[in-house]
Design an enzyme around this catalytic site. Structure first.
Site, PDB file in Angstrom:
ATOM      1  N   ASP A 192       0.965  -1.141   0.067  1.00  0.00           N
ATOM      2  CA  ASP A 192      -0.299  -0.348   0.119  1.00  0.00           C
ATOM      3  C   ASP A 192       0.677   1.430  -0.081  1.00  0.00           C
ATOM      4  OD1 ASP A 192      -1.373  -1.979   0.653  1.00  0.00           O
ATOM      5  OD2 ASP A 192      -2.184  -1.324   1.849  1.00  0.00           O
ATOM      6  N   HIS A 252      -1.415  -3.321   6.808  1.00  0.00           N
ATOM      7  CA  HIS A 252      -0.615  -2.290   6.162  1.00  0.00           C
ATOM      8  C   HIS A 252       1.200  -1.873   6.823  1.00  0.00           C
ATOM      9  CE1 HIS A 252      -2.475   2.022   4.217  1.00  0.00           C
ATOM     10  NE2 HIS A 252      -2.646   0.466   4.460  1.00  0.00           N
ATOM     11  N   HIS A 295      -3.231  -4.309   2.905  1.00  0.00           N
ATOM     12  CA  HIS A 295      -4.289  -3.512   4.332  1.00  0.00           C
ATOM     13  C   HIS A 295      -4.199  -3.702   5.546  1.00  0.00           C
ATOM     14  CE1 HIS A 295      -8.676  -2.242   5.451  1.00  0.00           C
ATOM     15  NE2 HIS A 295      -8.444  -3.145   6.346  1.00  0.00           N
ATOM     16  N   ASN A 343     -10.486  -1.958   0.062  1.00  0.00           N
ATOM     17  CA  ASN A 343     -11.406  -0.797   0.568  1.00  0.00           C
ATOM     18  C   ASN A 343     -11.475   0.597   0.671  1.00  0.00           C
ATOM     19  OD1 ASN A 343      -9.315  -1.339   2.436  1.00  0.00           O
ATOM     20  ND2 ASN A 343     -10.173  -0.070   3.971  1.00  0.00           N
ATOM     21  N   HIS A 344     -10.439   1.184   0.064  1.00  0.00           N
ATOM     22  CA  HIS A 344     -10.274   2.644   0.308  1.00  0.00           C
ATOM     23  C   HIS A 344     -10.812   3.742  -1.616  1.00  0.00           C
ATOM     24  CE1 HIS A 344      -9.211   4.502   4.114  1.00  0.00           C
ATOM     25  NE2 HIS A 344      -8.544   3.472   4.165  1.00  0.00           N
ATOM     26  N   GLU A 370      -4.491   2.350  -2.939  1.00  0.00           N
ATOM     27  CA  GLU A 370      -4.499   2.556  -2.227  1.00  0.00           C
ATOM     28  C   GLU A 370      -5.588   3.464  -1.884  1.00  0.00           C
ATOM     29  OE1 GLU A 370      -7.562   0.143   0.659  1.00  0.00           O
ATOM     30  OE2 GLU A 370      -6.150   0.544   1.817  1.00  0.00           O
ATOM     31  N   ASN A 371      -4.046   3.581  -1.141  1.00  0.00           N
ATOM     32  CA  ASN A 371      -3.914   5.024   0.066  1.00  0.00           C
ATOM     33  C   ASN A 371      -2.786   6.253  -0.555  1.00  0.00           C
ATOM     34  OD1 ASN A 371      -3.566   2.571   1.734  1.00  0.00           O
ATOM     35  ND2 ASN A 371      -4.877   3.958   2.355  1.00  0.00           N
ATOM     36  N   HIS A 389      -5.968  -8.629  -0.265  1.00  0.00           N
ATOM     37  CA  HIS A 389      -6.674  -6.814   0.809  1.00  0.00           C
ATOM     38  C   HIS A 389      -7.689  -7.317   1.921  1.00  0.00           C
ATOM     39  CE1 HIS A 389      -5.588  -3.166   1.182  1.00  0.00           C
ATOM     40  NE2 HIS A 389      -7.663  -2.449   1.372  1.00  0.00           N
TER      41      HIS A 389
END
Ligand SMILES: [Fe+2]
Ligand SMILES: [Fe+2]
Length: 263
Positions: free
Chosen positions: A8, A183, A181, A67-68, A39-40, A156
């Protein structure tokens, strides 16, 4: 085929360390294909079309998310504008494949690099997360469609048990199942008995002077008082977390998986 998967990428610090370190990593590890979870990428929350372009320009071939994915609305338009065009770069940005049917975007990409066919599947877990479709059975369905021998799966998910179960479930049917996910990198990388490389979480590429990327004071305050607050990306102690998976092109089986953390 040697695949570098970057965990991520979190905000500007994450993008900056990828820019600085990626060329050296590619050379040092003889990397053929680069996949990254993005995603981030947008200050910790989602990804925008310009950031997609930025990551592609750095040499990343396929971007996975989680999810982001919907945090920045522009990505919905980006997916919708590409619908019907199999050659659009938007096809190489994945949202989890087990989202509801009809959701914008795609959860699997099949392509080739240096004349080697490969596929990437993005899946999201269901334990302590939104109630999406079953990632195990969606993987079964996608594997029926995929022609490539080399298949790379980003799971994820929050729960170690769910990720590990997917690794065992797909062992021998895909080249790699790597978790994202949480992190936080886990020290359990290995090649499962039937040739699937596995790790529970690759870890974040971003600021570790933080709580999973976010300004630590804000997160600690949330635990202390439970009040709504703005979360901002942290900036210190930036690290790049990744794995390098070496795969046999003829069989798709992984030979090795190596975990990396560079500053
Ligand atoms: Fe993330
Ligand atoms: Fe996530």
């Amino acid at each position: 085929m040697r695949i570098l998967f970057i965990g991520d990428i979190f905000g500007r610090p994450g993008r900056a360390i990828v820019r600085d370190r990626l060329p050296g990593l590619v050379k040092q590890h003889s990397v053929d294909l680069i996949i990254a979870n993005g995603e981030n990428a947008a200050a910790g929350f989602g990804i925008t079309p310009p950031l997609v372009e930025e990551l592609f320009e750095l040499g990343i071939d396929v971007i996975t998310t989680g999810n982001h994915i919907w945090d920045k609305r522009e990505i919905i338009d980006y997916f919708e504008a590409a619908d019907g065009n199999p050659h659009s770069p938007a096809r190489r940005v994945l949202r989890p494949a087990n989202y509801a049917p009809g959701t914008p975007g795609w959860g699997m990409y099949e392509g080739s690099k240096n004349d080697v066919q490969y596929a990437v599947i993005d899946l999201q877990g269901r334990v302590f997360m939104a109630s999406n479709d079953d990632p195990f059975r969606v993987a079964d369905q996608l594997l029926k469609e995929i022609k490539a021998k080399i298949v790379f799966v980003d799971i994820h998910a929050e729960a170690t048990s769910e990720k590990m179960s997917l690794g065992w479930y797909l062992d021998g049917r895909v080249s790699a199942v790597v978790g994202t996910h949480t992190h936080v990198p886990t020290a359990d990388e290995r090649v499962l008995p039937n040739g699937t490389a596995y790790i529970t979480d690759v870890g974040m590429t971003g600021p570790y002077d933080s709580v999973i990327g976010v300004n630590k004071e804000q997160i600690v305050a949330r635990f202390l008082n439970n009040m709504p607050a703005r979360f901002e990306a942290a900036s210190g102690d930036v690290r790049l977390c990744a794995v390098v998976v070496d795969c046999d092109e003829a069989t798709g089986r992984a030979r090795t998986i190596e975990r990396l953390m560079v500053k």
